[in-house]
Scaffold this motif. Structure first.
Motif, PDB file in Angstrom:
ATOM      1  N   MET A   1      -1.339   9.571   5.043  1.00 18.74           N
ATOM      2  CA  MET A   1      -1.836   9.357   3.358  1.00 18.74           C
ATOM      3  C   MET A   1      -0.355   9.180   2.215  1.00 18.74           C
ATOM      4  SD  MET A   1      -5.319  11.974   1.788  1.00 18.74           S
ATOM      5  CE  MET A   1      -3.690  13.734   2.035  1.00 18.74           C
ATOM      6  N   GLU A   2      -1.224   8.334   1.620  1.00 18.72           N
ATOM      7  CA  GLU A   2      -0.098   8.521   0.426  1.00 18.72           C
ATOM      8  C   GLU A   2      -0.267  10.145  -0.323  1.00 18.72           C
ATOM      9  OE1 GLU A   2      -0.040   4.864  -1.953  1.00 18.72           O
ATOM     10  OE2 GLU A   2      -0.785   3.596   0.061  1.00 18.72           O
ATOM     11  N   PRO A   3       0.855  10.326  -1.096  1.00 20.51           N
ATOM     12  CA  PRO A   3       0.976  10.785  -1.636  1.00 20.51           C
ATOM     13  C   PRO A   3       0.453  11.126  -3.005  1.00 20.51           C
ATOM     14  CG  PRO A   3       3.484  10.714  -1.312  1.00 20.51           C
ATOM     15  CD  PRO A   3       2.662  10.036  -0.684  1.00 20.51           C
ATOM     16  N   LEU A   4      -0.387  12.320  -2.723  1.00 25.60           N
ATOM     17  CA  LEU A   4      -1.686  12.201  -4.495  1.00 25.60           C
ATOM     18  C   LEU A   4      -2.295  10.854  -4.466  1.00 25.60           C
ATOM     19  CD1 LEU A   4       1.124  13.184  -6.949  1.00 25.60           C
ATOM     20  CD2 LEU A   4      -0.358  14.731  -5.959  1.00 25.60           C
ATOM     21  N   ALA A   5      -3.196  10.313  -3.414  1.00 23.86           N
ATOM     22  CA  ALA A   5      -4.037   9.665  -2.876  1.00 23.86           C
ATOM     23  C   ALA A   5      -5.261   9.985  -3.503  1.00 23.86           C
ATOM     24  CB  ALA A   5      -4.029   8.715  -1.746  1.00 23.86           C
TER      25      ALA A   5
ATOM     26  N   VAL B   1     -11.766   3.929  -3.273  1.00 20.98           N
ATOM     27  CA  VAL B   1     -10.684   4.863  -3.259  1.00 20.98           C
ATOM     28  C   VAL B   1     -10.727   4.998  -1.997  1.00 20.98           C
ATOM     29  CG1 VAL B   1     -11.737   7.232  -2.673  1.00 20.98           C
ATOM     30  CG2 VAL B   1     -12.238   5.339  -5.343  1.00 20.98           C
ATOM     31  N   PRO B   2      -9.103   5.089  -1.527  1.00 19.08           N
ATOM     32  CA  PRO B   2      -8.691   5.248   0.227  1.00 19.08           C
ATOM     33  C   PRO B   2      -8.815   6.837   0.800  1.00 19.08           C
ATOM     34  CG  PRO B   2      -6.820   5.308  -1.250  1.00 19.08           C
ATOM     35  CD  PRO B   2      -7.865   5.269  -2.295  1.00 19.08           C
TER      36      PRO B   2
END
Length: 188
Positions: A1-5, A28-29
Motif C-alpha cells: 500500500m502506498e503511504p496515505l493511500a 479507490v485502491p
C-alpha cells in the motif's frame, strides 16, 4: 500500500463483487472491509471471496468486526448495545472476534478493528478491568503463532468517543504491542 493511500469503508454483505466494483469505479485502491455474511467466512465461500478480492485489485487493509444487535441510534443505546462492553453478549462477541481474526488471516489481512463500546474511564469500574482482560485475550489470539501458522496481526480499537487520556491509559493497561487505534473522527 502506498503511504496515505485513499481508502473507504466497504460493507460487504452478500454481494462483495458489487461492493468492490464501486471501489474500482471510484478508483479507490484500498478499503476496510465490514464483516461479510457467514457464507464467506470458511470453506468454498472463503475461497470464492479470496478470488473476488484478488481480481478486484482493491487492497483490503482491515477487517471490521460488527456484531448482531448493535445500535447507534443514540448515546444511551450505544452504551447498552455496542461492542464488548455489554456483559450479556461479551463472551459470544469475543468468540466472534477471534473468528474474524482467523478469517482476516485467511484472506491475508493483518489488521482487525472493532468498536468495543465506551471504555469506562474509571479504572476501578469492574467493566474496565474485565475489558482489559478481554482485550489481552483478543490481542494474544491476534498475535499467536503455532506450528501450523502465525497470525502476527494487530487489533485496533475503532474509537473517538472516550478522551485521549482514557484511551491511552486503557492501551497501557492492556499492555499488548499489537493493540492499535483505528481513529474515527465521526465518533467525536
Amino acid at each position: 500500500m502506498e503511504p496515505l493511500a485513499l481508502g473507504v469503508m466497504l460493507g460487504f454483505g452478500d454481494d462483495p463483487r458489487k461492493v468492490l466494483k464501486k471501489a474500482q469505479d471510484l478508483r479507490v485502491p484500498t478499503g476496510q472491509m465490514g464483516r461479510p455474511s457467514d457464507k464467506y467466512l470458511a470453506g468454498e465461500g472463503l475461497d470464492e471471496l479470496r478470488t473476488i478480492i484478488g481480481e478486484s485489485g482493491v487492497e483490503i487493509t482491515t477487517v471490521f468486526c460488527g456484531f448482531k444487535g448493535e445500535s447507534y441510534a443514540d448515546i444511551p443505546t450505544v452504551r447498552r448495545t455496542v461492542g464488548l462492553v455489554p456483559g450479556a453478549t461479551r463472551a459470544e462477541r469475543v468468540e466472534e472476534t477471534k473468528q474474524i481474526i482467523d478469517f482476516a488471516r485467511a484472506i491475508g489481512v493483518r489488521d482487525v478493528a472493532a468498536h468495543i463500546g465506551f471504555i469506562p474511564e474509571d479504572r476501578t469500574d469492574p467493566d474496565h478491568n474485565q475489558l482489559v482482560e478481554v482485550l489481552q485475550d483478543i490481542c494474544d489470539h491476534a498475535a499467536a503463532c503455532s506450528e501450523a501458522h502465525c497470525n502476527g496481526q494487530n487489533f485496533s480499537l475503532e474509537t473517538g468517543q472516550e478522551t485521549g487520556q482514557a484511551l491511552l491509559q486503557f492501551i497501557q493497561d492492556v499492555g499488548r504491542d499489537n493493540l492499535k487505534v483505528n481513529f474515527d473522527p465521526a465518533n467525536m
